[in-house]
Design an enzyme around this catalytic site. Structure first.
Site, mmCIF file in Angstrom:
data_model
loop_
_atom_site.group_PDB
_atom_site.id
_atom_site.type_symbol
_atom_site.label_atom_id
_atom_site.label_comp_id
_atom_site.label_asym_id
_atom_site.label_seq_id
_atom_site.Cartn_x
_atom_site.Cartn_y
_atom_site.Cartn_z
ATOM 1 N N GLY A 70 18.606 6.263 2.464
ATOM 2 C CA GLY A 70 18.586 4.867 2.301
ATOM 3 C C GLY A 70 18.759 4.087 3.856
ATOM 4 O O GLY A 70 19.640 2.888 4.060
ATOM 5 N N TYR B 232 6.250 4.047 2.621
ATOM 6 C CA TYR B 232 5.816 3.112 1.815
ATOM 7 C C TYR B 232 4.848 2.805 2.333
ATOM 8 O O TYR B 232 4.804 1.450 0.867
ATOM 9 C CB TYR B 232 7.400 2.868 1.162
ATOM 10 C CG TYR B 232 8.440 3.622 1.091
ATOM 11 C CD1 TYR B 232 8.879 4.264 -0.526
ATOM 12 C CD2 TYR B 232 9.444 3.360 2.089
ATOM 13 C CE1 TYR B 232 9.836 4.980 -0.378
ATOM 14 C CE2 TYR B 232 10.416 4.168 1.444
ATOM 15 C CZ TYR B 232 10.452 5.178 0.593
ATOM 16 O OH TYR B 232 11.748 5.830 -0.072
ATOM 17 N N CYS C 90 -8.282 -9.619 -5.096
ATOM 18 C CA CYS C 90 -9.133 -10.760 -5.661
ATOM 19 C C CYS C 90 -8.036 -10.976 -6.462
ATOM 20 O O CYS C 90 -7.336 -10.891 -7.350
ATOM 21 C CB CYS C 90 -10.334 -10.458 -6.724
ATOM 22 S SG CYS C 90 -10.966 -11.873 -8.343
ATOM 23 N N GLU C 91 -6.686 -11.488 -5.770
ATOM 24 C CA GLU C 91 -5.375 -12.045 -6.137
ATOM 25 C C GLU C 91 -4.653 -12.791 -4.882
ATOM 26 O O GLU C 91 -3.613 -12.085 -3.847
ATOM 27 C CB GLU C 91 -4.450 -10.792 -6.022
ATOM 28 C CG GLU C 91 -3.340 -10.578 -7.157
ATOM 29 C CD GLU C 91 -3.025 -9.811 -8.235
ATOM 30 O OE1 GLU C 91 -3.580 -9.191 -8.746
ATOM 31 O OE2 GLU C 91 -1.598 -9.180 -8.788
ATOM 32 N N TYR D 121 7.962 -6.710 -2.461
ATOM 33 C CA TYR D 121 8.964 -6.953 -2.158
ATOM 34 C C TYR D 121 9.485 -8.442 -0.841
ATOM 35 O O TYR D 121 11.187 -8.421 -0.734
ATOM 36 C CB TYR D 121 10.001 -5.797 -0.663
ATOM 37 C CG TYR D 121 9.625 -4.101 -1.568
ATOM 38 C CD1 TYR D 121 10.602 -4.272 -3.065
ATOM 39 C CD2 TYR D 121 8.868 -3.087 -0.589
ATOM 40 C CE1 TYR D 121 10.346 -2.732 -3.767
ATOM 41 C CE2 TYR D 121 8.930 -1.700 -1.312
ATOM 42 C CZ TYR D 121 9.762 -1.775 -2.869
ATOM 43 O OH TYR D 121 9.380 -0.242 -3.501
ATOM 44 N N ARG E 47 4.430 -3.305 0.809
ATOM 45 C CA ARG E 47 5.426 -3.739 1.097
ATOM 46 C C ARG E 47 5.739 -5.457 0.505
ATOM 47 O O ARG E 47 6.640 -6.228 0.061
ATOM 48 C CB ARG E 47 5.885 -3.532 1.729
ATOM 49 C CG ARG E 47 6.374 -1.396 1.599
ATOM 50 C CD ARG E 47 7.294 -1.075 3.118
ATOM 51 N NE ARG E 47 8.605 -1.476 2.525
ATOM 52 C CZ ARG E 47 8.961 -1.890 3.363
ATOM 53 N NH1 ARG E 47 8.640 -2.834 4.346
ATOM 54 N NH2 ARG E 47 9.796 -2.084 3.080
ATOM 55 N N PRO F 290 16.595 11.325 3.899
ATOM 56 C CA PRO F 290 16.495 9.910 4.194
ATOM 57 C C PRO F 290 14.922 9.606 3.875
ATOM 58 O O PRO F 290 14.148 11.268 4.438
ATOM 59 C CB PRO F 290 16.835 10.093 5.710
ATOM 60 C CG PRO F 290 16.592 11.121 6.175
ATOM 61 C CD PRO F 290 17.120 11.798 5.033
ATOM 62 N N GLY F 291 14.187 8.516 4.083
ATOM 63 C CA GLY F 291 12.551 8.898 3.705
ATOM 64 C C GLY F 291 12.627 7.417 4.906
ATOM 65 O O GLY F 291 11.593 8.477 6.194
HETATM 66 C C1 LIG Z 1 13.758 6.829 -1.849
HETATM 67 C C2 LIG Z 1 14.726 8.081 -2.460
HETATM 68 C C3 LIG Z 1 15.267 8.373 -0.982
HETATM 69 C C4 LIG Z 1 14.775 7.485 0.393
HETATM 70 O O1 LIG Z 1 15.177 6.540 0.693
HETATM 71 P P1 LIG Z 1 14.381 6.214 1.646
HETATM 72 O O2 LIG Z 1 15.384 4.531 1.740
HETATM 73 O O3 LIG Z 1 13.260 5.847 2.173
HETATM 74 O O4 LIG Z 1 15.385 6.713 2.581
HETATM 75 C C5 LIG Z 1 16.061 9.515 -0.666
HETATM 76 N N1 LIG Z 1 16.968 9.756 -2.221
HETATM 77 C C6 LIG Z 1 15.493 9.707 -3.493
HETATM 78 C C7 LIG Z 1 16.986 9.853 -4.293
HETATM 79 C C8 LIG Z 1 14.940 8.051 -3.285
HETATM 80 O O5 LIG Z 1 15.050 8.119 -4.664
#
Ligand SMILES: *Cc1c(COP(=O)(O)O)cnc(C)c1O
Length: 415
Positions: free
Chosen positions: A223, A374, A338-339, A307, A303, A265-266
């Site tokens: 997050g 993403y 096509c949207e 979102y 995205r 983190p992602g």
């Molecule tokens: C999606 C997710 C993350 C990563 O979220 P980010 O906003 O990309 O950092 C971490 N842990 C879990 C369990 C998730 O589902």
């Protein structure tokens, strides 16, 4: 933060992009490996950095993570296979499977490969216990409140399907099947608000005290936000760490043992490393609007449509003319699908927005910034459009880390 393309100190700059365009023919994704390494370093105070691979799950990115001693989170059977093929070891803490349910195939995989499971429901804990007594587990807790950059990324609270609402009820199941409780996990949603952070840390401490189990780790989840606009501030990692480190110390004192602090983190690790390069194939005017149409759609970059997310857009000319940045025009950027929702310049809820962009001609290229997270991982085959290439920049050279899918490959599934 969007990287300025005219800054030659950046790995991704105009010259490099022109070279890549010639070599690979757009559309394609590009990742800057150095940028990923830079972001990893920023989190070095955490004991374990666990990459949420759903944000960018290409196995070459996973291998890069592994080479930097980053561990990995998997949220599906496919992501477990990706982690294994990338060299992450089963029967260790290198891969953790996080989910709110287990289907049969996945259950047997995690059981056979002894992959620790971060359980988001009591049912999956029971099902796991029955098949794999003694299995290593984490509890993903829903602390009763959430936060997220949009309703769709809020992952805590009464309306969230994620996590266990009453973790106390997990204890009899853990006992019955002799499961080994490794840690507690909270992933509350994407985006950071420091007030909220304090609340989450407090809730973690409280949960540990109430459960009173000899865990060895806590996870802060993911997050961590990144600035998608020039006027947004990067998050204060030190502040983030201090809050969690405080919680860790409290917990350590309470349980009288060392506690490992994980972060998951992602977006933070990969978003800013990536760009999406597309070619402009048509421009058109309606009464009030200028449209620019490119060869990527929301099947590629989801995205904005999903979102209402903002991605900075740069223009590179296709005819070597100098882009006139003084004369900006209100522009709507759209894809080929096509949207009608296939628009990259829109707000949350789908309201079309114009963007001030320089004059754009057919044959120019648009760069969508900060699309490393993403982006490719959320792409689909909608409109029977093949997945596009992914390119990785590493040690000053470029490699194709996913080739373009062919239409034949899509059709084959049905023949
Ligand atoms: C999606 C997710 C993350 C990563 O979220 P980010 O906003 O990309 O950092 C971490 N842990 C879990 C369990 C998730 O589902």
């Amino acid at each position: 933060m969007p990287q300025l393309l005219n800054n030659n100190d950046n790995n991704i700059n105009i010259n490099k992009i022109r070279y890549l365009i010639k070599k690979y023919r757009p559309p394609f994704w590009v990742y800057d490996g150095d940028m990923i390494c830079k972001k990893i370093k920023l989190l070095k105070k955490f004991d374990v950095i666990r990459f949420a691979q759903k944000s960018c799950s290409n196995i070459h990115i996973l291998r890069l993570m592994k080479s930097k001693n980053v561990k990995v989170d998997a949220v599906s059977l496919g992501e477990i296979e990706r982690a294994l093929i990338s060299g992450f070891k089963s029967n260790t803490n290198e891969i953790i499977f996080t989910a709110d349910m287990l289907d049969e195939e996945t259950l047997h995989k995690v059981a056979n490969y002894k992959i620790p499971v971060n359980a988001g429901s009591l049912d999956m804990l029971t099902q796991l216990g029955q098949v794999s007594p003694g299995h290593h587990v984490w509890l993903r807790i829903n602390p009763g409140f959430g936060y997220g950059h949009s309703k769709k990324t809020n992952t805590g609270g009464d309306n969230s399907k994620h996590g266990i609402w009453e973790p106390k009820l997990a204890l009899p199941i853990i006992k019955k099947y002799k499961l080994k409780l490794i840690g507690l996990h909270m992933h509350i949603g994407s985006g950071v608000n420091y007030m909220h952070l304090t609340k989450v840390c407090k809730s973690m401490i409280q949960n540990v005290i109430e459960l009173n189990q000899k865990i060895s780790s806590i996870s802060a989840g993911g997050g961590l936000s990144i600035p998608y606009k020039f006027n947004e501030k990067p998050i204060d990692i030190e502040k983030y760490f201090i809050s969690w480190d405080y919680a860790r110390k409290k917990i350590s004192t309470f349980l009288k043992k060392n506690i490992q602090l994980e972060i998951e983190p992602g977006r933070f690790l990969v978003a800013e490393s990536g760009i999406l390069i597309a070619r402009v194939w048509a421009t058109k005017k309606t009464n009030n609007n200028n449209f620019v149409l490119v060869d990527v759609g929301f099947n590629d970059l989801m995205r904005p449509t999903m979102y209402g997310s903002y991605h900075h857009i740069s223009v590179i000319s296709g005819d070597n003319r100098k882009i006139d940045l003084k004369n900006m025009i209100d522009t709507i950027v759209a894809g080929p699908l096509c949207e009608s929702g296939d628009i990259f310049t829109q707000k949350i809820g789908g309201t079309i927005q114009t963007r001030k962009l320089p004059e754009i001609k057919t044959g120019d290229y648009l760069i969508f910034h900060d699309t490393g997270a993403y982006g490719a991982s959320m792409s689909s085959n909608y409109n029977t459009r093949p997945l596009i290439q992914e390119i990785l920049l590493k040690n000053n050279h470029s490699i194709v880390i996913r080739r373009r899918q062919t239409i034949q490959e899509i059709l084959k599934l049905e023949q």
